[in-house]
Design a protein around this motif. Structure first.
Motif, PDB file in Angstrom:
ATOM      1  N   MET A 156       4.447   4.225   0.135  1.00  0.00           N
ATOM      2  CA  MET A 156       3.857   4.565  -0.608  1.00  0.00           C
ATOM      3  C   MET A 156       3.633   4.827  -1.432  1.00  0.00           C
ATOM      4  SD  MET A 156       1.469   2.690   1.720  1.00  0.00           S
ATOM      5  CE  MET A 156       1.806   1.642   3.362  1.00  0.00           C
ATOM      6  N   THR A 157       4.554   5.550  -2.002  1.00  0.00           N
ATOM      7  CA  THR A 157       5.138   7.432  -3.067  1.00  0.00           C
ATOM      8  C   THR A 157       3.981   6.325  -4.393  1.00  0.00           C
ATOM      9  OG1 THR A 157       6.973   6.891  -3.729  1.00  0.00           O
ATOM     10  CG2 THR A 157       6.347   8.439  -1.970  1.00  0.00           C
ATOM     11  N   LYS A 158       4.254   6.592  -5.086  1.00  0.00           N
ATOM     12  CA  LYS A 158       3.635   6.741  -6.393  1.00  0.00           C
ATOM     13  C   LYS A 158       5.429   6.000  -7.484  1.00  0.00           C
ATOM     14  CE  LYS A 158       1.501   7.798 -10.343  1.00  0.00           C
ATOM     15  NZ  LYS A 158       0.276   9.896 -12.018  1.00  0.00           N
ATOM     16  N   HIS A 159       5.884   7.117  -7.049  1.00  0.00           N
ATOM     17  CA  HIS A 159       7.240   6.596  -7.789  1.00  0.00           C
ATOM     18  C   HIS A 159       8.082   5.289  -7.502  1.00  0.00           C
ATOM     19  CE1 HIS A 159       5.893   9.033 -10.564  1.00  0.00           C
ATOM     20  NE2 HIS A 159       5.254  10.246  -9.903  1.00  0.00           N
ATOM     21  N   ARG A 160       7.821   4.563  -6.281  1.00  0.00           N
ATOM     22  CA  ARG A 160       8.629   4.196  -5.660  1.00  0.00           C
ATOM     23  C   ARG A 160       9.297   2.890  -6.376  1.00  0.00           C
ATOM     24  NH1 ARG A 160       3.588   2.468  -4.358  1.00  0.00           N
ATOM     25  NH2 ARG A 160       2.774   0.519  -5.267  1.00  0.00           N
TER      26      ARG A 160
ATOM     27  N   VAL B 132       6.341  -2.105   7.361  1.00  0.00           N
ATOM     28  CA  VAL B 132       6.304  -1.570   5.662  1.00  0.00           C
ATOM     29  C   VAL B 132       5.017  -2.604   5.256  1.00  0.00           C
ATOM     30  CG1 VAL B 132       7.842  -0.584   5.356  1.00  0.00           C
ATOM     31  CG2 VAL B 132       7.671  -3.162   4.779  1.00  0.00           C
ATOM     32  N   PRO B 133       4.097  -2.825   4.453  1.00  0.00           N
ATOM     33  CA  PRO B 133       3.007  -3.432   3.541  1.00  0.00           C
ATOM     34  C   PRO B 133       4.059  -5.035   3.374  1.00  0.00           C
ATOM     35  CG  PRO B 133       2.726  -1.078   3.418  1.00  0.00           C
ATOM     36  CD  PRO B 133       3.954  -1.197   3.737  1.00  0.00           C
ATOM     37  N   PRO B 134       3.302  -5.679   3.725  1.00  0.00           N
ATOM     38  CA  PRO B 134       3.899  -7.070   2.648  1.00  0.00           C
ATOM     39  C   PRO B 134       4.876  -6.629   1.506  1.00  0.00           C
ATOM     40  CG  PRO B 134       1.368  -7.231   3.460  1.00  0.00           C
ATOM     41  CD  PRO B 134       2.033  -5.875   3.484  1.00  0.00           C
TER      42      PRO B 134
ATOM     43  N   SER C 290       1.712  -4.612  -4.869  1.00  0.00           N
ATOM     44  CA  SER C 290       1.349  -3.821  -3.367  1.00  0.00           C
ATOM     45  C   SER C 290      -0.610  -5.254  -3.165  1.00  0.00           C
ATOM     46  CB  SER C 290       0.386  -3.017  -4.238  1.00  0.00           C
ATOM     47  OG  SER C 290      -0.165  -3.938  -5.720  1.00  0.00           O
ATOM     48  N   TYR C 291      -0.618  -5.035  -2.271  1.00  0.00           N
ATOM     49  CA  TYR C 291      -1.897  -6.130  -1.447  1.00  0.00           C
ATOM     50  C   TYR C 291      -2.717  -7.171  -2.716  1.00  0.00           C
ATOM     51  CZ  TYR C 291      -0.437  -3.692   2.860  1.00  0.00           C
ATOM     52  OH  TYR C 291      -0.493  -3.618   3.940  1.00  0.00           O
ATOM     53  N   ALA C 292      -2.727  -5.782  -3.959  1.00  0.00           N
ATOM     54  CA  ALA C 292      -3.045  -6.634  -4.738  1.00  0.00           C
ATOM     55  C   ALA C 292      -2.458  -7.620  -6.123  1.00  0.00           C
ATOM     56  CB  ALA C 292      -3.938  -5.353  -5.796  1.00  0.00           C
TER      57      ALA C 292
ATOM     58  N   ASN D 256      -1.248 -13.155  -6.765  1.00  0.00           N
ATOM     59  CA  ASN D 256      -0.375 -14.601  -6.993  1.00  0.00           C
ATOM     60  C   ASN D 256      -0.754 -15.325  -6.192  1.00  0.00           C
ATOM     61  OD1 ASN D 256       1.200 -12.773  -8.956  1.00  0.00           O
ATOM     62  ND2 ASN D 256       1.850 -12.292  -7.684  1.00  0.00           N
ATOM     63  N   GLU D 257      -1.513 -15.223  -5.273  1.00  0.00           N
ATOM     64  CA  GLU D 257      -1.857 -16.243  -4.378  1.00  0.00           C
ATOM     65  C   GLU D 257      -3.368 -16.926  -4.381  1.00  0.00           C
ATOM     66  OE1 GLU D 257       0.027 -17.631  -1.348  1.00  0.00           O
ATOM     67  OE2 GLU D 257       1.046 -16.468  -2.077  1.00  0.00           O
TER      68      GLU D 257
END
Length: 607
Positions: free
Chosen positions: A370-374, A409-411, A536-538, A543-544
């Protein structure tokens, strides 16, 4: 103070100030006009009055600066009147420079007046020492900016950086002055223990504000060299930075000073001779700054830009080792930000960090996704695990830890994990035992206490079918921080297998491609983690919606389901009705009653 200003404005109009300035420039008989004009060079004066006084005093002092004494002479019984006059002019000049600094940093001053005040100070820096850069005046300007108790607008500092930081000598003495200011702040910080509690907050706030300004100036000084190329630089003063060295015969050798006939106002210097000196001052300024108690936001900004804006221009990057190791030991987001610079020191400058992989393993937490610099962290993580000399237990520990994180974790994070696991399996064939291990993963040696405990808990279960259907025991210790003690080699990647049924279609499709690549290991290339690290989710949604689908599912099940869950989801449990025939009879009875009621209703309507 306000009443005095109003009285002074009524007494001297703008025309009177012009007259006083003209008289001052024509004859010494009107030297007392200097003191009158100085009273108008303040932030509280009207901008027109302050500008007119400033220009008159600047025109008066510019030709006299080389004649003023460098310091106040010692007291004599019969002083020379001319010397007394020059000493008095020197004191008035110092007052004028301080007034210019006050006008420049004050929020009450007009923007145009600020720019004129800055230009006047920089002009004095050039001509005060007969063409040599006068660092004392410039240091007074930076001291006023840094120690101002008010927050200075960024546009004001941009005026200094954009207009004068293109000159190499200005940059050089900026590093010198900032190093002195940082050391002074460090000394005040060490004495904070002897300050009263009531004054402690004031000292902390003023120091934090000064640190903000030093960091802003340091970060906006352009580097001397760009992409390793040698560039010619321009100096603000005529004589540049360095003084020529004298040889054995006493002749001065000016290698650093080019011919002034090309441009009498500005001198062009070869950066080859300046680079070493600039790097040395650059290094000293940054080291002095990093010793200060940096605020959290400044600390993070420094760590983010350190590997690109600081390390390439350091005379000796090894000097940053202590700062980066302390930052890396903090943990959390700070360690993630320090990883880039520490990785450069390890790979390019021979720094050894014995517990590097232990600290890196400890950073694998759900919050990292979730971090900004992941994005940068995942790319560095993939680079750190690229070496084929890593022991099998370490590669297996990272592979298993990432797989366990994929469950929560998120997708977008699951996609990154699948890519990292894919690369680990491709690089380290010694951990292939994690792929198809089924049932009890025990090898007859290891932690038998955990196995016995699980067996005892299973024996207490009242349902014997549940005990028979119980899967294998996972020896992996997810809470263990030491990769050696995780027993990862005795486990399996059952978490990745579960991702085949992930609710997000891109994740399930990516896992299927992973299985195909492992089947043809010799032909499967490594996956570029940077393609998934910033997801990210966006990004997944975009892409989908751009993906062309050949078959669209019109129902969730091809056949009518008979239960809510399958038998394999919960071994030992059943979700079916025991008396299915009774249910069918009840359904038929309900159906016939509904038919009779419909017929009676129709008869009633016909009647």
């Amino acid at each position: 103070m306000a009443s005095k200003l109003k009285k002074r404005e009524k007494k001297y109009s703008l025309a009177d100030l012009k007259t006083l300035g003209q008289q001052l420039l024509t004859s010494r008989l009107h030297i007392n006009n200097l003191s009158i004009l100085l009273t108008f060079v303040t932030p509280d004066s009207p901008p027109q009055h302050a500008l007119e006084s400033l220009l008159s005093i600047q025109s008066f002092f510019t030709p006299l600066l080389p004649l003023l004494p460098a310091s106040t002479p010692s007291h004599e019984s019969n002083p020379d009147p001319e010397l007394v006059y020059r000493v008095w002019l020197r004191s008035k000049f110092d007052d004028f420079v301080q007034s210019l600094c006050d006008v420049f940093i004050s929020s009450k001053s007009d923007d145009a007046l600020r720019e004129v005040a800055l230009d006047a100070v920089m002009e004095f820096v050039k001509v005060r020492s007969a063409g040599k850069f006068h660092s004392a005046i410039y240091h007074k300007l930076l001291h006023s900016i840094v120690h101002c108790m008010l927050d200075i607008d960024d546009s004001l500092l941009d005026l200094l950086t954009t207009k004068y930081f293109k000159f190499v000598d200005v940059r050089y003495f900026t590093y010198v002055s900032l190093e002195k200011l940082a050391r002074t702040l460090e000394g005040k910080g060490n004495k904070n223990g002897r300050i009263d509690v009531e004054d402690q907050s004031h000292v902390t706030s003023s120091m934090d504000l000064a640190i903000y300004k030093i960091h802003y100036i340091l970060s906006h000084i352009p580097p001397l060299e760009a992409s390793g190329e040698k560039l010619d630089v321009e100096a603000w003063t005529d004589l540049g930075i360095f003084i020529g060295r004298s040889n054995s015969k006493g002749h001065t050798k000016r290698e650093d000073i080019s011919a002034e006939s090309q441009n009498p106002n500005h001198k062009v210097l070869p950066s080859k001779n300046v680079s070493k000196k600039m790097k040395l001052k650059f290094t000293k300024a940054w080291i002095a700054f990093l010793r200060l108690p940096l605020p959290v936001d400044v600390y993070k900004e420094v760590l983010v830009a350190l590997h690109e804006a600081v390390i390439p221009y350091f005379s000796s990057p090894i000097m940053l080792c202590d700062f980066l190791t302390r930052s890396y030991d903090i943990g959390g987001v700070v360690s993630v930000m320090a990883l880039s610079s520490l990785y450069i020191l390890m790979t390019q400058h021979g720094i050894e960090y014995p517990n590097f992989y232990d600290k890196l393993y400890a950073l694998l937490e759900p919050s990292i996704f979730m971090t900004k610099h992941r994005a940068k962290f995942f790319q560095l993580l993939d680079s750190c695990l690229k070496s084929s000399l890593l022991p099998a237990y370490l590669a297996a520990a990272f592979c298993k830890k990432l797989s366990r994180l994929a469950l929560c974790v998120p997708p977008a994070g699951a996609l990154v994990i699948v890519a990292l696991v894919h690369n680990l399996l491709q690089r380290h064939p010694s951990i292939n035992c994690l792929i198809n291990r089924e049932g009890d993963t025990g090898t007859g040696r290891g932690n038998f206490e955990e196995e016995n405990e699980s067996l005892q808990n299973a024996e207490k279960c009242s349902d014997p079918e549940l005990f028979d259907r119980k899967g294998g025991f996972d020896h992996f210790k997810n809470e263990e921080c030491d990769p050696k003690e995780t027993n990862a080699l005795r486990s399996s990647l059952w978490e990745i297998d579960n991702l085949r049924n992930h609710y997000c279609p891109p994740v399930s499709r990516f896992v299927l491609s992973l299985e195909n690549d492992l089947a043809v290991r010799s032909r499967a290339p490594e996956i570029a983690v940077k393609d998934f690290s910033s997801g990210s989710y966006a990004t997944i949604f975009n892409n989908e919606i751009r993906r062309r689908v050949k078959q669209v599912p019109l129902a969730f099940y091809k056949s009518t389901p008979t239960s809510l869950f399958s038998d394999f989801d919960f071994p030992g449990w059943t979700f079916k009705f025991k008396d299915a025939e009774l249910m069918n009879e009840n359904d038929q009875a309900i159906g016939t009653s509904e038919v009779h009621s419909d017929k009676s209703a129709k008869r009633l309507r016909t009647n």
